[in-house]
Scaffold this active site. Structure first.
Site, short mmCIF file in Angstrom:
data_model
loop_
_atom_site.label_atom_id
_atom_site.label_comp_id
_atom_site.label_asym_id
_atom_site.label_seq_id
_atom_site.Cartn_x
_atom_site.Cartn_y
_atom_site.Cartn_z
N CYS A 12 3.38 -4.85 6.59
CA CYS A 12 3.07 -4.68 5.17
C CYS A 12 4.30 -4.18 4.42
CB CYS A 12 1.91 -3.69 5.00
SG CYS A 12 0.36 -4.24 5.74
N HIS A 63 0.83 -1.21 0.00
CA HIS A 63 0.00 0.00 0.00
C HIS A 63 0.86 1.25 0.00
CE1 HIS A 63 0.96 0.63 4.25
NE2 HIS A 63 0.53 -0.57 4.55
#
Length: 497
Positions: free
Chosen positions: A161, A153
């Site tokens: 992430c 992202h």
């Protein structure tokens, strides 16, 4: 290209407005471009690069990622049918250590082979745009590994992430979107600790993750040899690459990650080339060890890494577990332009002798006082090991805001108490307040990723998020028309182009 993009936007808006009338249709393609951020055109510069490399705009893609180098590669199929490297993106931030993710809350970013379907693309992410990596896959589940909503992202903020800048994820998202519009059903996402070269294997020879790394290196080698996406299966709690049915096989191969492997073969030419490469790599590793190649340092509390091009633009910048320069090396890069907007809230990796500070390392900068966000997407429906994404209508109401369920969770850090901290106390970790109603699953995720509380500042730092988009040009990628699924978005509305 401009006309086609405009038509898609108009049609997507009309379909979303009449979503209740489309139950039962395959509308994953619509979900890919549900808003302006998700509908940004591929830049003219990238289109020119595709032309130079004999690629079509909507040909299939493949993504590879490397923690130590802090790089994400987008490969694209050229007109010969093989994959070629289109562009390498420096990673702004990743968390954890080298090695696979094994449990919820361990801050590890996953490693291994995953598949990305249209249902895993999240156009309404709180972190600008995102796609779900598909962790855990069948191998992870067979070993009892836990975790969810592990993303690639924007916003350069990571808690397990892979975080890019907003401009970078916009471009990567657009490439994935176009490949799906071109008929690709899913693309492969390969995450590695580092490029699986003899030198890196020699440096990390004593790492306890080496057996796992040697296992996934076979898939890495298959791609290096063939420039084709390796076929991935799982059995006996291990990866199997490019398995084929024996010549005398009576039935199609059926794999189960927890069960015994069926009888299979690797195509002879590929097996021979892989064996030769592995023997050459092993000989080179042995030579490097005998030469005295030092063993890589163990993690001493550093939380993740950051590409040096970003570390050079962050106060107190450090590449952490990623390779890159420090001191003078980083100072020379400060005059270069960062590939995207680096939020003022970003914190680089920080070394510490106290492992407890690893959690604090990825917290917002002390001078920022920012909000804390948790990126997430719709949970994929029950699926096979090769399909980790759900359909569009499984999360339709959430994506268009027709319910209180949210694809992303945004939380604000609680204000610090007025009482002074006790001497020698370790960093306090509290659960961030939810800024809006969320599902029970998201609350559980936020609780498993507690954020340390930043001190109060007189003025908050800005957190700019700038969309990376260029006005589309008249340049079109030439080539044969891609094969499109019969019930796809493009085929059903082709008459309106």
């Amino acid at each position: 290209m401009t006309g086609r993009t405009l038509v898609r936007v108009l049609i997507a808006s009309a379909v979303l407005a009449a979503g209740s009338l489309l139950a039962g249709c395959n509308t994953d393609e619509v979900s890919l471009a549900a808003n302006a951020k998700a509908n940004q055109p591929v830049s003219p510069k990238l289109i020119a690069a595709m032309n130079e490399k004999d690629m079509d705009l909507q040909s299939p893609i493949l993504v590879r990622l490397f923690k130590q180098e802090a790089e994400l590669e987008v490969w694209k199929q050229d007109r010969s049918g093989k994959f070629a490297l289109l562009k390498t993106y420096p990673i702004c931030r990743w968390s954890g250590d080298l090695g696979p993710k094994t449990r919820e809350g361990d801050r590890q970013a996953p490693e291994g082979f995953y598949t990305i379907t249209p249902g895993q693309m999240n156009p309404q992410s709180a972190y600008y745009l995102s796609f779900n990596t598909g962790y855990p896959n069948a191998y992870d589940r067979a070993l009892g590994h836990t975790g969810s909503e592990l993303m690639v992202h924007g916003d350069c903020s990571s808690r397990g992430c892979y975080a890019m800048t907003d401009e970078q994820i916009a471009e990567i998202y657009s490439l994935g979107r176009e490949s799906f519009f071109g008929g690709q059903k899913q693309f492969q996402f390969e995450a590695f600790p580092f490029h699986m070269t003899p030198l890196n294997m020699a440096k990390h020879r004593n790492n306890p993750n080496m057996p796992f790394w040697k296992m996934i290196k076979e898939g890495y080698d298959h791609f290096e040899i063939t420039r084709q996406e390796p076929k991935v299966d799982f059995c006996e709690k291990k990866y199997v690459f490019d398995a084929a049915k024996p010549a005398d096989g009576a039935h199609d191969l059926v794999f189960n990650a927890s069960a015994k492997c069926p009888a299979y073969v690797i195509p002879e030419d590929l097996a021979a080339a892989t064996k030769q490469k592995q023997e050459e790599d092993s000989a080179e590793v042995a030579r490097l060890i005998a030469k005295g190649t030092p063993v890589a340092k163990l993690n001493t509390g550093i939380d993740g890494g950051m590409n040096q091009v970003f570390a050079a633009h962050v106060p107190g910048g450090n590449t952490g577990l990623s390779e890159g320069g420090e001191g003078q090396g980083l100072s020379l890069l400060t005059t270069s332009r960062a590939p995207g907007t680096v939020p003022a809230t970003v914190n680089p990796p920080r070394a510490s002798d106290d492992p407890a500070t690893a959690i604090a390392a990825a917290a917002p900068a002390p001078t920022a006082g920012p909000r804390t966000q948790v990126a997430s997407a719709a949970a994929p429906a029950a699926s096979t090991s090769s399909d980790n994404g759900g359909g569009f209508f499984s999360s339709f109401a959430r994506k268009v805001g027709l319910s209180n369920a949210s694809a992303d969770t945004t939380a604000s850090a609680a204000p610090p108490p007025t009482a002074p901290a006790k001497p020698k106390a370790g960093p306090r970790v509290e659960l961030a307040k939810q800024a809006k109603p969320v599902e029970a699953k998201e609350v559980k995720q936020a609780a498993s990723h507690p954020a340390p509380k930043p001190p109060v500042t007189d003025k908050p730092a800005a957190n700019p998020q700038t969309a990376a988009t260029s006005a589309p040009s008249g340049n079109l990628v030439s080539g044969a028309q891609p094969i499109v699924q019969a019930n796809s978005f493009e085929s059903r509305f082709s008459a309106m182009k």
